[in-house]
Design a protein around this motif. Structure first.
Motif, PDB file in Angstrom:
ATOM      1  N   LEU A  15       0.835  -1.214   0.000  1.00 59.03           N
ATOM      2  CA  LEU A  15       0.000   0.000   0.000  1.00 59.03           C
ATOM      3  C   LEU A  15       0.867   1.261   0.000  1.00 59.03           C
ATOM      4  N   TYR A  16       1.959   1.222   0.747  1.00 62.26           N
ATOM      5  CA  TYR A  16       2.893   2.351   0.780  1.00 62.26           C
ATOM      6  C   TYR A  16       3.450   2.598  -0.625  1.00 62.26           C
ATOM      7  N   GLU A  48      -5.190 -10.428  -0.217  1.00 62.93           N
ATOM      8  CA  GLU A  48      -6.570 -10.322   0.292  1.00 62.93           C
ATOM      9  C   GLU A  48      -6.772  -8.984   0.997  1.00 62.93           C
ATOM     10  N   LEU A  49      -5.828  -8.640   1.859  1.00 61.88           N
ATOM     11  CA  LEU A  49      -5.950  -7.401   2.637  1.00 61.88           C
ATOM     12  C   LEU A  49      -5.896  -6.174   1.741  1.00 61.88           C
ATOM     13  N   VAL A  53      -8.821  -3.433   1.130  1.00 63.17           N
ATOM     14  CA  VAL A  53      -8.646  -2.013   1.461  1.00 63.17           C
ATOM     15  C   VAL A  53      -9.020  -1.150   0.262  1.00 63.17           C
ATOM     16  N   ILE A  54      -8.514  -1.494  -0.903  1.00 64.35           N
ATOM     17  CA  ILE A  54      -8.786  -0.678  -2.090  1.00 64.35           C
ATOM     18  C   ILE A  54     -10.271  -0.742  -2.459  1.00 64.35           C
ATOM     19  N   THR A  88      -8.596  -0.962   9.888  1.00 63.16           N
ATOM     20  CA  THR A  88     -10.010  -0.589   9.769  1.00 63.16           C
ATOM     21  C   THR A  88     -10.721  -1.531   8.809  1.00 63.16           C
ATOM     22  N   TYR A  89     -10.054  -1.904   7.739  1.00 60.64           N
ATOM     23  CA  TYR A  89     -10.627  -2.902   6.828  1.00 60.64           C
ATOM     24  C   TYR A  89     -10.920  -4.191   7.603  1.00 60.64           C
ATOM     25  N   GLU A  90      -9.957  -4.649   8.386  1.00 67.54           N
ATOM     26  CA  GLU A  90     -10.162  -5.875   9.156  1.00 67.54           C
ATOM     27  C   GLU A  90     -11.326  -5.716  10.141  1.00 67.54           C
ATOM     28  N   LEU A  91     -11.361  -4.582  10.842  1.00 69.59           N
ATOM     29  CA  LEU A  91     -12.418  -4.364  11.840  1.00 69.59           C
ATOM     30  C   LEU A  91     -13.815  -4.342  11.207  1.00 69.59           C
TER      31      LEU A  91
END
Length: 138
Positions: A15-16, A48-49, A53-54, A88-91
């Protein structure tokens, strides 16, 4: 180090790279895989993460902004902002991951990749998101 922790590290770095380099997520993932040869399992979790997120970025950023008092997203460091996005995506979207795990992992990433102030900053925002959006809200 656990497989999922390694996956989160990869996700943060991807992501960075996407944000700083102004490249697509797919290009950032391919660059990472090509040059750093991660374990397939950790990389699968990272994919997956990052894709999650995107896919949900607008909602994720809106929620982070709601609980980051006095801090606009643009003013946060790229690292802190993307740690917050991952957690936040995970939550919000990964009920298979216990919220406490998501928050603890984010704080660990903040310790590894952020500044001295990052762990407390990340923890404070995620704690508020958890209590208002997950535990009491949804």
């Amino acid at each position: 180090m656990g497989l999922r922790h390694r996956g989160r590290q990869i996700a943060l770095q991807v992501l960075y790279q996407k944000e700083v380099g102004g490249i697509s997520l797919e290009e950032a993932l391919l660059n990472y895989e090509k040059h750093l040869n991660p374990s397939p399992e950790a990389f699968r979790f990272a994919r997956e993460l990052t894709e999650g997120v995107i896919r949900h970025l607008e909602k994720i950023d809106e929620v982070i902004q709601r609980y980051s008092e006095h801090w606009r997203l643009e003013r946060m460091s790229v690292t802190d902002r993307n740690i917050l996005r991952l957690a936040t995506y995970e939550l919000l979207f990964r009920p298979d991951i216990p919220p406490k795990v998501s928050i603890n992992e984010a704080v660990e990433l903040a310790k590894e990749f952020g500044t001295e102030d990052s762990p407390a900053f990340v923890n404070g925002i995620l704690d508020a998101i958890y209590h208002h959006e997950v535990k009491g809200g949804l």
